[in-house]
Design an enzyme around this catalytic site. Structure first.
Site, PDB file in Angstrom:
ATOM      1  N   ILE A 185       0.860  -1.199   0.000  1.00  0.00           N
ATOM      2  CA  ILE A 185       0.000   0.000   0.000  1.00  0.00           C
ATOM      3  C   ILE A 185       0.885   1.235   0.000  1.00  0.00           C
ATOM      4  O   ILE A 185       0.619   2.225  -0.663  1.00  0.00           O
ATOM      5  CB  ILE A 185      -0.906   0.052   1.249  1.00  0.00           C
ATOM      6  CG1 ILE A 185      -1.743  -1.202   1.395  1.00  0.00           C
ATOM      7  CG2 ILE A 185      -1.775   1.300   1.214  1.00  0.00           C
ATOM      8  CD1 ILE A 185      -2.553  -1.248   2.687  1.00  0.00           C
ATOM      9  N   GLY A 225       8.639   1.385   7.981  1.00  0.00           N
ATOM     10  CA  GLY A 225       8.296   0.081   7.441  1.00  0.00           C
ATOM     11  C   GLY A 225       7.408   0.181   6.217  1.00  0.00           C
ATOM     12  O   GLY A 225       7.000   1.260   5.807  1.00  0.00           O
ATOM     13  N   VAL A 226       7.134  -1.003   5.664  1.00  0.00           N
ATOM     14  CA  VAL A 226       6.284  -1.080   4.473  1.00  0.00           C
ATOM     15  C   VAL A 226       4.911  -1.602   4.904  1.00  0.00           C
ATOM     16  O   VAL A 226       4.818  -2.488   5.751  1.00  0.00           O
ATOM     17  CB  VAL A 226       6.898  -2.050   3.431  1.00  0.00           C
ATOM     18  CG1 VAL A 226       6.050  -2.108   2.174  1.00  0.00           C
ATOM     19  CG2 VAL A 226       8.317  -1.630   3.090  1.00  0.00           C
ATOM     20  N   LYS A 251       1.851  -3.970   8.665  1.00  0.00           N
ATOM     21  CA  LYS A 251       3.009  -3.070   8.620  1.00  0.00           C
ATOM     22  C   LYS A 251       4.256  -3.828   9.073  1.00  0.00           C
ATOM     23  O   LYS A 251       4.371  -4.215  10.244  1.00  0.00           O
ATOM     24  CB  LYS A 251       2.763  -1.862   9.532  1.00  0.00           C
ATOM     25  CG  LYS A 251       3.843  -0.817   9.447  1.00  0.00           C
ATOM     26  CD  LYS A 251       3.417   0.415  10.207  1.00  0.00           C
ATOM     27  CE  LYS A 251       4.372   1.558  10.047  1.00  0.00           C
ATOM     28  NZ  LYS A 251       3.871   2.760  10.718  1.00  0.00           N
ATOM     29  N   ASP A 259       3.223  12.700  15.606  1.00  0.00           N
ATOM     30  CA  ASP A 259       3.415  12.789  14.158  1.00  0.00           C
ATOM     31  C   ASP A 259       2.073  12.991  13.451  1.00  0.00           C
ATOM     32  O   ASP A 259       1.751  12.302  12.485  1.00  0.00           O
ATOM     33  CB  ASP A 259       4.122  11.530  13.643  1.00  0.00           C
ATOM     34  CG  ASP A 259       4.755  11.755  12.265  1.00  0.00           C
ATOM     35  OD1 ASP A 259       4.929  12.932  11.866  1.00  0.00           O
ATOM     36  OD2 ASP A 259       5.061  10.761  11.586  1.00  0.00           O
TER      37      ASP A 259
END
Ligand SMILES: Nc1ncnc2c1ncn2[C@@H]1O[C@H](COP(=O)(O)OP(=O)(O)OP(=O)(O)O)[C@@H](O)[C@H]1O
Length: 486
Positions: free
Chosen positions: A179, A185-186, A201, A299
């Site tokens: 995504i 991370g991915v 994730k 964040d």
């Protein structure tokens, strides 16, 4: 010879006048039965003794009602327990909304499973709040998970997935299922065995920050529930792998909707933007003011605000969250966050408290009003910094000019002013002057904020009497083409 044996066997024996072959048959049958009984006795006793050697409790069938659906840990971070400590759990029966509070004691034992994965197993003992005595509801948390067929989390919430589960869910973390990629991370799209869509994730394999990050995230959102927070369903700790499994939010994020990533679906209307921002403010008010220890996200930015198909906001990415303990006004920490959204005092001193999130929220609100990036070097010098430009525009009475040109139906002036003033109060350079998030919710929802000029001398009656309900369904949340991402 054969006839001789036959006549021998057919002879009458001294045992109850039975024939010899009958006696032999009975003897053989008895022998087999005896061997089988001895064998089964040996096996059972061996099993029992092996179990007691591990120190694990004997697993009993839970006597807990099937109606009990949700066990929520209150006020405590599940990783902080010492063996034998008690915690308060809320057991929610979804059919009747009554929550029952029970005291739970945790006994921790270490177990290494056959797969080599080690972890703590908790033995929960539920003490009936009325009788104060231990009930018979002894059960091991390591019961099979309906999602994965695996033991449930040892943290008391969610599910503990194996790497194999998540490989299956994401088709071996295939590229087609990516995504997006963030700083830590991915994120992959995945489907669990029970067909639940999830976002997986996979934290980058860096020792140090990534692992710290993982624990922070798990601690921070493992036990919080809010309709405007992305739900963490479970996690995987295997070897050096650290993976988080979230509910899948299917309609992109606010950054994509504002800055073109979802252009093919049109642009958000003013009302849809306000709905997303009000939802976000409610989730932040919950994190800052309703739970203990409170959580500072650190964040807040448009790409961390996911949107579902009803255009509800879901805050994600708690990787940078810091837990603030009771009584602490701030924690000093390495400055993190995203350029353009970070509060000035946090960037300058590293001092962090929830007012840093309020600042970032103000920037996101301005971003939603104007459709501009917080910092955009492609613009003339005096417009590069969104906050500075906005202050200048409002100061010179040019508020109407700041609205995102992609919004087809311009917002009512009152509504625009309300949003602008709320945002400007959030980005006050003096963190003490910024409102609390609960005040932000009220300001954004109140029809009476800002107070109309002609009403200023009249005493105010009810604040927030005409609320914009952020849950209201909007028939056309998107202008031009259409709505949901498929
Ligand atoms: N639960 C989820 N459901 C659907 N998409 C998600 C989910 N969580 C994250 N995403 C998407 O995955 C992508 C990567 O998200 P991630 O939070 O890792 O990074 P980021 O927010 O882009 O950057 P950063 O790490 O700097 O915060 C984003 O496009 C985000 O919208």
């Amino acid at each position: 010879m054969g006839g001789d044996l036959k006549s021998q066997l057919s002879r009458e024996s001294p045992v109850f006048g039975l024939k010899v072959w009958e006696v032999i048959g009975i003897a053989v049958a008895l022998l087999i039965i005896t061997i089988l009984s001895v064998l089964s006795f040996c096996l059972t006793s061996k099993k029992k003794s092996r179990k007691s050697k591990t120190g694990l409790p004997v697993i009993q069938t839970p006597t807990v009602s099937k109606e009990i659906r949700e066990v929520r840990v209150e006020h405590v971070s599940a990783s902080n327990f010492a063996p034998g400590e008690g915690i308060l759990l809320t057991i929610q029966d979804k059919n009747n909304k009554d929550a029952e509070k029970v005291m739970v004691h945790l006994d921790m034992g270490k177990k290494r499973s056959s797969s080599g994965r080690s972890g703590s197993f908790h033995h929960l003992e539920i003490i009936d709040k009325h009788s104060e005595s231990a009930s018979s509801s002894l059960y091991n948390v390591a019961t099979p998970s309906p999602l994965s067929g695996l033991p449930e989390s040892h943290l008391g919430w969610g599910h503990w997935f194996t790497l194999r589960d998540l490989e299956i869910a994401t088709n071996r973390f295939s590229k087609e299922n990516v995504i997006g990629e963030g700083g830590y991370g991915v994120v992959y799209r995945g489907v669990l065995l029970n067909r639940t869509l999830v976002a997986v994730k996979k934290i980058f394999n860096q020792l140090g920050q990534a692992q710290k990050e993982f624990r922070v995230e798990v601690d921070a959102i493992g036990h919080v529930r809010h309709k405007n927070l992305v739900r963490l369903l479970g996690y995987c700790i295997e070897g050096t792998h650290r993976i988080l499994v979230y509910e899948y939010v299917n309609n992109g994020n606010l950054e994509q909707w504002l800055h073109g990533g979802m252009r093919q679906h049109g642009y958000l209307t003013w009302e849809a933007r306000m709905k997303v921002l009000i939802g976000t403010s409610k989730a932040l008010a919950y994190l800052h003011e309703a739970i203990e220890p409170k959580v500072v996200h650190r964040d807040i930015k448009s790409s961390n605000i996911l949107i579902n198909d009803e255009f509800n906001a879901k805050i994600s990415d708690f990787g940078l969250a810091k837990l603030l303990g009771a009584g602490k006004s701030h924690v000093t920490t390495r400055v993190m966050g995203t350029f353009g959204y970070v509060a000035p005092e946090y960037a300058n001193t590293g001092l962090l408290n929830e007012k840093s999130d309020v600042y970032s929220f103000g920037v996101v609100l301005l971003e939603a009003i104007t459709g501009r990036d917080p910092v955009d070097y492609g613009r003339p010098a005096h417009e590069v910094n969104l906050v500075d430009w906005l202050k200048m525009m409002v100061g010179t009475r040019r508020s109407e000019e700041v609205v995102d040109p992609n919004i087809e139906v311009k917002p009512p002036t009152r509504s625009l002013k309300r949003a602008l003033l709320t945002a400007l109060r959030c980005v006050d350079p003096d963190s003490d002057k910024r409102p609390k998030m609960s005040q932000v919710v009220r300001m954004l929802e109140s029809e009476e904020y800002p107070i109309p000029r002609e009403d200023r001398r009249r005493p105010r009656t009810r604040e927030g009497s005409m609320e914009i309900n952020s849950d209201t369904d909007m028939s056309t949340p998107v202008s031009r083409s259409q709505s949901k991402r498929q």
